[in-house]
Scaffold this motif. Sequence first.
Motif, PDB file in Angstrom:
ATOM      1  N   TRP A   1       0.814  -1.212   0.000  1.00 31.97           N
ATOM      2  CA  TRP A   1       0.000   0.000   0.000  1.00 31.97           C
ATOM      3  C   TRP A   1       0.849   1.263   0.000  1.00 31.97           C
ATOM      4  O   TRP A   1       0.330   2.362  -0.226  1.00 31.97           O
ATOM      5  CB  TRP A   1      -0.940   0.006   1.206  1.00 31.97           C
TER       6      TRP A   1
ATOM      7  N   VAL B   1      -8.094   7.007  -0.693  1.00 30.16           N
ATOM      8  CA  VAL B   1      -6.921   7.237   0.149  1.00 30.16           C
ATOM      9  C   VAL B   1      -7.340   7.808   1.501  1.00 30.16           C
ATOM     10  O   VAL B   1      -6.827   7.404   2.554  1.00 30.16           O
ATOM     11  CB  VAL B   1      -5.926   8.188  -0.551  1.00 30.16           C
TER      12      VAL B   1
ATOM     13  N   LEU C   1      -8.776   5.052   3.730  1.00 27.88           N
ATOM     14  CA  LEU C   1      -7.715   4.209   4.282  1.00 27.88           C
ATOM     15  C   LEU C   1      -6.972   4.923   5.404  1.00 27.88           C
ATOM     16  O   LEU C   1      -6.647   4.321   6.431  1.00 27.88           O
ATOM     17  CB  LEU C   1      -6.733   3.805   3.179  1.00 27.88           C
ATOM     18  N   ARG C   2      -6.732   6.204   5.210  1.00 27.94           N
ATOM     19  CA  ARG C   2      -6.072   6.992   6.260  1.00 27.94           C
ATOM     20  C   ARG C   2      -6.957   7.074   7.507  1.00 27.94           C
ATOM     21  O   ARG C   2      -6.465   6.984   8.630  1.00 27.94           O
ATOM     22  CB  ARG C   2      -5.780   8.388   5.714  1.00 27.94           C
TER      23      ARG C   2
ATOM     24  N   GLN D   1      -6.706   3.799   9.324  1.00 28.36           N
ATOM     25  CA  GLN D   1      -5.399   3.673   9.957  1.00 28.36           C
ATOM     26  C   GLN D   1      -5.345   4.419  11.290  1.00 28.36           C
ATOM     27  O   GLN D   1      -4.668   3.985  12.232  1.00 28.36           O
ATOM     28  CB  GLN D   1      -4.318   4.200   9.016  1.00 28.36           C
TER      29      GLN D   1
ATOM     30  N   PHE E   1       1.603   4.452   5.282  1.00 29.95           N
ATOM     31  CA  PHE E   1       0.973   3.327   4.590  1.00 29.95           C
ATOM     32  C   PHE E   1       1.903   2.132   4.461  1.00 29.95           C
ATOM     33  O   PHE E   1       1.432   1.001   4.290  1.00 29.95           O
ATOM     34  CB  PHE E   1       0.495   3.762   3.201  1.00 29.95           C
TER      35      PHE E   1
ATOM     36  N   CYS F   1       1.074  -0.581   7.100  1.00 33.71           N
ATOM     37  CA  CYS F   1      -0.261  -1.139   7.273  1.00 33.71           C
ATOM     38  C   CYS F   1      -0.706  -1.980   6.081  1.00 33.71           C
ATOM     39  O   CYS F   1      -0.290  -1.754   4.951  1.00 33.71           O
ATOM     40  CB  CYS F   1      -1.276  -0.020   7.517  1.00 33.71           C
TER      41      CYS F   1
END
Length: 248
Positions: free
Chosen positions: A8, A82, A85-86, A89, A214, A217
């Motif tokens: 990623w 994006v 995903l952030r 996280q 990234f 993860c």
Amino acid sequence: MALNCSPWVLLPPVYSICTAAGLWIAYFVALKNDKILPLTSEYRRRNGSFYAPYISNTGNFPPGSCIFSEVTNLAAFLGSFVAVLRFLQLRHTTKAWLNVVSLVAFTASCLGLTLVGNFQLMTQKTVHNFGSLMMFGLAILYCWVQSYITLKVNLMNEGKMAAIVRFLLSGSITVCTVIYFSLLSQRLHMHAARCQWASAMLLLTFLGTFAVEFRHCHFDVMFTEKHGRPISTSESLAEDAGHLPNQL
């Protein structure tokens, strides 16, 4: 260390590079067709054939408008991805409301980007300008919030260095945007266009820096049947054992 790097890690820089490349392709197509002036020239419009090289002006005329719309739509979709995903996280590492505000701000910014790409400046000026303000304004908010979160979370003890870079980028984007509006109000179009391009490239650079986090993860998908029995499961793993895994 490179062997433990998540695949990623490639998403943020590839996203930034491809989006920037698409915008510049639209610029060069408009330039080749004598629709805009080069960024290096002075503003001298002749018989309506040449316009200042604002990013929006590169998407006013076909075939550049087709490229511009495609690039902005894809950038909006992948940018939202994006941001999600952030969000995943950070969901166990920072205040929930701050993380939600950050996600909402950038997804709304991506919506503004679609308005910029699909409503050309010369045909739908009001909608286009609203989308532009929405896109840049909320993206700047997102940058500042993410810079703060990066500093506070300090993921894998790398946050302080990454935060310094992001604060510098956020400040640069903000300054360029303020100067852009100042020059625009004075009708200094060439200088304003250069500031606009600088803001866009700095923003894409900021998003590309998410590769730092990234790479630690993994994001996977979990499918279930109607009654909730897992068909296939895959947990999102972080190298930081103190944080819970994320699932998308």
